[in-house]
Scaffold this motif. Structure first.
Motif, PDB file in Angstrom:
ATOM      1  N   SER A 126       0.821  -1.213   0.000  1.00 29.48           N
ATOM      2  CA  SER A 126       0.000   0.000   0.000  1.00 29.48           C
ATOM      3  C   SER A 126       0.854   1.262   0.000  1.00 29.48           C
ATOM      4  O   SER A 126       0.578   2.216  -0.737  1.00 29.48           O
ATOM      5  N   ASN A 131       0.762   3.886  -3.119  1.00 29.62           N
ATOM      6  CA  ASN A 131       0.232   5.230  -2.871  1.00 29.62           C
ATOM      7  C   ASN A 131       1.272   6.315  -3.145  1.00 29.62           C
ATOM      8  O   ASN A 131       0.936   7.395  -3.639  1.00 29.62           O
ATOM      9  N   SER A 189      -3.952  10.613  -1.978  1.00 28.01           N
ATOM     10  CA  SER A 189      -2.941   9.553  -2.051  1.00 28.01           C
ATOM     11  C   SER A 189      -1.770   9.835  -1.116  1.00 28.01           C
ATOM     12  O   SER A 189      -1.174   8.908  -0.556  1.00 28.01           O
ATOM     13  N   ASP A 226      -2.782   8.875   2.139  1.00 27.38           N
ATOM     14  CA  ASP A 226      -2.778   7.407   2.164  1.00 27.38           C
ATOM     15  C   ASP A 226      -1.404   6.864   2.523  1.00 27.38           C
ATOM     16  O   ASP A 226      -1.291   5.836   3.196  1.00 27.38           O
ATOM     17  N   VAL A 227      -0.350   7.529   2.038  1.00 27.45           N
ATOM     18  CA  VAL A 227       1.011   7.090   2.354  1.00 27.45           C
ATOM     19  C   VAL A 227       1.240   7.141   3.863  1.00 27.45           C
ATOM     20  O   VAL A 227       1.750   6.189   4.463  1.00 27.45           O
ATOM     21  N   SER A 270      -1.046   4.511   5.646  1.00 25.17           N
ATOM     22  CA  SER A 270      -0.537   3.144   5.444  1.00 25.17           C
ATOM     23  C   SER A 270       0.721   2.897   6.274  1.00 25.17           C
ATOM     24  O   SER A 270       0.941   1.794   6.772  1.00 25.17           O
ATOM     25  N   LYS A 280      -6.280   1.348  -8.435  1.00 24.78           N
ATOM     26  CA  LYS A 280      -6.786   1.509  -7.079  1.00 24.78           C
ATOM     27  C   LYS A 280      -7.867   0.490  -6.747  1.00 24.78           C
ATOM     28  O   LYS A 280      -7.944   0.006  -5.606  1.00 24.78           O
ATOM     29  N   HIS A 340      -9.437   2.849   2.129  1.00 26.40           N
ATOM     30  CA  HIS A 340      -8.720   4.039   1.679  1.00 26.40           C
ATOM     31  C   HIS A 340      -8.456   3.930   0.174  1.00 26.40           C
ATOM     32  O   HIS A 340      -8.587   4.902  -0.577  1.00 26.40           O
ATOM     33  N   HIS A 341      -8.072   2.735  -0.276  1.00 28.44           N
ATOM     34  CA  HIS A 341      -7.869   2.507  -1.710  1.00 28.44           C
ATOM     35  C   HIS A 341      -9.180   2.702  -2.474  1.00 28.44           C
ATOM     36  O   HIS A 341      -9.193   3.313  -3.551  1.00 28.44           O
ATOM     37  N   ASP A 350     -10.012   6.314  -2.811  1.00 30.40           N
ATOM     38  CA  ASP A 350      -9.160   6.898  -3.844  1.00 30.40           C
ATOM     39  C   ASP A 350      -9.722   6.588  -5.233  1.00 30.40           C
ATOM     40  O   ASP A 350      -9.744   7.446  -6.125  1.00 30.40           O
TER      41      ASP A 350
END
Length: 291
Positions: A14, A18, A44, A47-48, A51, A125, A150-151, A154
């Motif tokens: 992930s 991301n 995104s 998201d990094v 994750s 995604k 979260h994916h 996105d």
């Protein structure tokens, strides 16, 4: 491979995905005149971080039980999930604010080639969502499930951007803000998904009784052990990637204390052998008397 290792590897997947997508979206949005893509890049980027938080949480949750934490360190899982929800809310707020600002500011129509970029992003995604969600079910990880959604969030913002940009290009002058409206709409979807992630994690932290299927399995397996005449109370709670079981079994009251003790151990060993997701099983023996 242990479930902890599967969960940790999925988190690395992930994070890498991301990070690459955040860069690609930011560049495409900047050069393609699309705020919807830039909004996607913002999500995104969050998201990094989320994750990475999931990864750290999973590493901590996988630590063995110790004197201070006799039930292990798994309670960090729902707490990490709450943090991921926080990242979702922050990203939705930033996207909404920037979209409103852009709606009131004249700007160029997005470039048509940005649709190709978005098409690839949507496919990637959605595939990432399916992979991470499947791994979350395999590992019983609530934080991985949050990461999976979260994916999906996105992917949804990318679909909204695709629709908005297509509308702006097709309708032409006067509709340049269509992708900004699309980004604004996407924030509603993100917030809805944040609630969907938050609610079960809260239930996990509060030890809600939501594991009927597992409870039925525990009862059926226990009844297969010789001299077990029935089951009474069966409480299940999730701690990290595994479950804790409190079970009352009924045996013949005329049996010796030692035999009752042996039956309890046999039930525990049988359950843990057939249900590897169980961390610990506490058995209480109730006597059954004839007449």
């Amino acid at each position: 491979m242990k479930v902890e290792q599967v969960a940790i590897r999925t988190s690395y997947f992930s994070i890498a995905g991301n990070a690459l997508l955040a860069l690609a979206k930011a560049l495409a949005g900047f050069f393609g005149n699309s705020f919807a893509l830039i909004a996607d890049a913002i999500e995104s980027l969050t998201d990094v971080f989320s994750s990475t938080l999931v990864l750290l949480g999973l590493r901590y949750a996988s630590k063995p039980a110790d004197d201070n934490h006799p039930y292990g360190h798994g309670r960090i899982e729902p707490l990490v999930t709450f943090a991921v929800v926080g990242f979702l809310i922050i990203s939705a707020t930033v996207i909404a604010y920037e979209a409103i600002q852009n709606i009131g500011t004249p700007h160029e129509t997005p470039k048509a080639w940005t649709l190709i970029v978005l098409g690839v992003i949507i496919l990637w995604k959605e595939a990432s969502f399916q992979i991470v969600l499947r791994r979350s079910k395999t590992t019983n990880s609530s934080s991985l499930k949050a990461d999976a959604w979260h994916h999906r969030s996105d992917a949804i913002t990318s679909v909204a951007a695709f629709v908005g940009i297509t509308f702006a290009i097709v309708m032409g002058e006067g509709y340049e803000t269509a992708d900004d409206w699309a980004a604004l709409f996407a924030t509603v979807i993100i917030l809805y998904n944040a609630f969907r992630i938050f609610r079960p994690a809260l239930g996990e932290l509060m030890d809600e009784n939501t594991y009927e299927e597992l409870t039925d399995e525990v009862r059926q397996i226990s009844m297969s052990v010789h001299d077990v005449e029935g089951t009474e109370k069966c409480f299940v709670r999730k701690v990290g990637l595994q479950y804790q079981i409190d079970l009352h079994i009924r045996v013949d009251g005329a049996l010796t204390v030692k035999r009752g003790h042996d039956i309890a151990h046999e039930v525990k060993d049988t359950l843990k052998a057939k249900l590897p997701q169980l961390a610990n099983v506490h058995i209480h023996v109730e006597p059954t008397w004839e007449g």
